[in-house]
Enzyme design. Structure first.
Site, PDB file in Angstrom:
ATOM      1  N   GLY A  86     -16.843  11.795   4.198  1.00 22.02           N
ATOM      2  CA  GLY A  86     -16.750  12.238   5.593  1.00 22.02           C
ATOM      3  C   GLY A  86     -15.888  11.383   6.495  1.00 22.02           C
ATOM      4  O   GLY A  86     -15.403  11.855   7.524  1.00 22.02           O
ATOM      5  N   ASP A 142     -26.852   9.923  11.762  1.00 21.01           N
ATOM      6  CA  ASP A 142     -27.830  10.998  11.981  1.00 21.01           C
ATOM      7  C   ASP A 142     -29.222  10.370  11.919  1.00 21.01           C
ATOM      8  O   ASP A 142     -29.690   9.824  12.905  1.00 21.01           O
ATOM      9  CB  ASP A 142     -27.581  12.082  10.935  1.00 21.01           C
ATOM     10  CG  ASP A 142     -28.497  13.286  11.081  1.00 21.01           C
ATOM     11  OD1 ASP A 142     -29.038  13.490  12.180  1.00 21.01           O
ATOM     12  OD2 ASP A 142     -28.672  14.022  10.101  1.00 21.01           O
ATOM     13  N   LYS A 172     -25.867  11.338  16.554  1.00 24.21           N
ATOM     14  CA  LYS A 172     -26.631  12.523  16.919  1.00 24.21           C
ATOM     15  C   LYS A 172     -27.897  12.134  17.666  1.00 24.21           C
ATOM     16  O   LYS A 172     -28.607  11.227  17.249  1.00 24.21           O
ATOM     17  CB  LYS A 172     -27.009  13.290  15.646  1.00 24.21           C
ATOM     18  CG  LYS A 172     -26.846  14.787  15.774  1.00 24.21           C
ATOM     19  CD  LYS A 172     -27.354  15.492  14.551  1.00 24.21           C
ATOM     20  CE  LYS A 172     -26.276  15.703  13.514  1.00 24.21           C
ATOM     21  NZ  LYS A 172     -26.749  16.606  12.431  1.00 24.21           N
ATOM     22  N   VAL A 226     -22.849  19.576  12.726  1.00 21.12           N
ATOM     23  CA  VAL A 226     -21.437  19.658  13.093  1.00 21.12           C
ATOM     24  C   VAL A 226     -20.522  19.540  11.877  1.00 21.12           C
ATOM     25  O   VAL A 226     -20.882  18.921  10.870  1.00 21.12           O
ATOM     26  CB  VAL A 226     -21.064  18.578  14.134  1.00 21.12           C
ATOM     27  CG1 VAL A 226     -21.738  18.864  15.465  1.00 21.12           C
ATOM     28  CG2 VAL A 226     -21.428  17.181  13.644  1.00 21.12           C
TER      29      VAL A 226
HETATM   30  P1  IMP Z   1     -27.928   9.875   7.890  1.00 21.51           P
HETATM   31  O1  IMP Z   1     -28.154   9.079   6.654  1.00 21.51           O
HETATM   32  O2  IMP Z   1     -29.053  10.842   8.156  1.00 21.51           O
HETATM   33  O3  IMP Z   1     -27.607   9.046   9.118  1.00 21.51           O
HETATM   34  O4  IMP Z   1     -26.732  10.830   7.642  1.00 21.51           O
HETATM   35  C1  IMP Z   1     -25.500  10.377   7.506  1.00 21.51           C
HETATM   36  C2  IMP Z   1     -24.704  11.232   6.562  1.00 21.51           C
HETATM   37  O5  IMP Z   1     -25.164  12.595   6.482  1.00 21.51           O
HETATM   38  C3  IMP Z   1     -23.327  11.286   7.115  1.00 21.51           C
HETATM   39  O6  IMP Z   1     -22.518  10.328   6.454  1.00 21.51           O
HETATM   40  C4  IMP Z   1     -22.891  12.693   6.847  1.00 21.51           C
HETATM   41  O7  IMP Z   1     -22.245  12.722   5.587  1.00 21.51           O
HETATM   42  C5  IMP Z   1     -24.136  13.514   6.717  1.00 21.51           C
HETATM   43  N1  IMP Z   1     -24.432  14.276   7.973  1.00 21.51           N
HETATM   44  C6  IMP Z   1     -25.410  14.035   8.872  1.00 21.51           C
HETATM   45  N2  IMP Z   1     -25.372  14.907   9.892  1.00 21.51           N
HETATM   46  C7  IMP Z   1     -24.331  15.726   9.635  1.00 21.51           C
HETATM   47  C8  IMP Z   1     -23.748  16.846  10.350  1.00 21.51           C
HETATM   48  O8  IMP Z   1     -24.174  17.275  11.430  1.00 21.51           O
HETATM   49  N3  IMP Z   1     -22.677  17.425   9.760  1.00 21.51           N
HETATM   50  C9  IMP Z   1     -22.143  16.987   8.572  1.00 21.51           C
HETATM   51  N4  IMP Z   1     -22.648  15.943   7.897  1.00 21.51           N
HETATM   52  C10 IMP Z   1     -23.733  15.319   8.423  1.00 21.51           C
HETATM   53 MG    MG Z   2     -21.170  10.968   4.840  1.00 23.03          MG
END
Ligand code: IMP
Ligand code: MG
Length: 191
Positions: free
Chosen positions: A38, A97, A125, A147
């Site tokens: 990403g 996130d 987020k 998103v």
């Molecule tokens: P976390 O571990 O929940 O903070 O999520 C982080 C990872 O999840 C990011 O590196 C993204 O690859 C993916 N991710 C989280 N939210 C989104 C979103 O709204 N769209 C696309 N990818 C997301």
């Molecule tokens: Mg990612």
């Protein structure tokens, strides 16, 4: 799909991030580590605005989302991580996130004894965080929506959009219809 951040806004946000990072490191050497997949669009734009001696590395982090929007167990691949012992290291990801990805990465990087370990994300987020860590640099705060674009995917699609858009609920299951299957072309690749 509803556009949240235009190309112009993204350019300004990445410029702000770069200014913050340049100000913080004051031309001290830095290893910037992008999180695949990403962060690649952000990484490409951001590093061209940084003015210190810079090395670039990559790691892969996967929370097995597939087409789902809630994360599963985190897997991290550090095979492409450069030597970070004793270095200033900045981890760069697309979005913060729940925070589990960044927090897991920072924990594993710390075992390699960097001098200083910090983080930057394009998006944070609202109302989702489940860890105590927060990123040091944030480009934009966004509402709690799924998103895509500017590197972010849904089921590995949409990373190439030059803007960031929120997917509508109906679009989260209809991704297999996202390719123009009806459009047949003698020269184009198979759809
Ligand atoms: P976390 O571990 O929940 O903070 O999520 C982080 C990872 O999840 C990011 O590196 C993204 O690859 C993916 N991710 C989280 N939210 C989104 C979103 O709204 N769209 C696309 N990818 C997301
Ligand atoms: Mg990612």
């Amino acid at each position: 799909m509803k556009q949240l951040l235009s190309e112009q806004q993204l350019r300004e946000g990445v410029r702000r991030l770069a200014d913050e990072i340049n100000t913080y490191y004051q031309r001290r050497p830095l290893v910037i580590v992008g999180v695949l997949t990403g962060s690649v669009v952000l990484l490409a734009d951001l590093i061209r605005l940084l003015d210190m001696p810079l090395e670039v590395g990559l790691v892969q982090a996967n929370s097995y989302r597939g087409a789902a929007t809630t994360p599963g167990p985190l897997s991290i691949n550090l095979n492409l991580l450069p030597q970070i012992e004793g270095r200033n290291v900045l981890v760069v990801d697309d979005i913060f996130d729940t925070g589990h990805t960044l927090s897991g990465l920072i924990e594993q990087f710390a075992a390699h004894r960097p001098e200083l370990l910090r983080s930057a994300v394009l998006l944070r987020k609202a109302g989702r965080v489940q860890v105590s860590l927060q990123p040091d640099h944030v480009g934009f705060e966004i509402p709690n929506e799924f998103v895509v674009g500017y590197g972010l995917d849904y089921a590995n699609l949409y990373r190439n959009l030059p803007y960031v858009a929120a997917l509508e609920p109906g679009e989260m299951t209809a991704v297999t219809d996202a390719s123009p299957r009806g459009a047949s072309s003698a020269e184009g690749p198979p759809s």
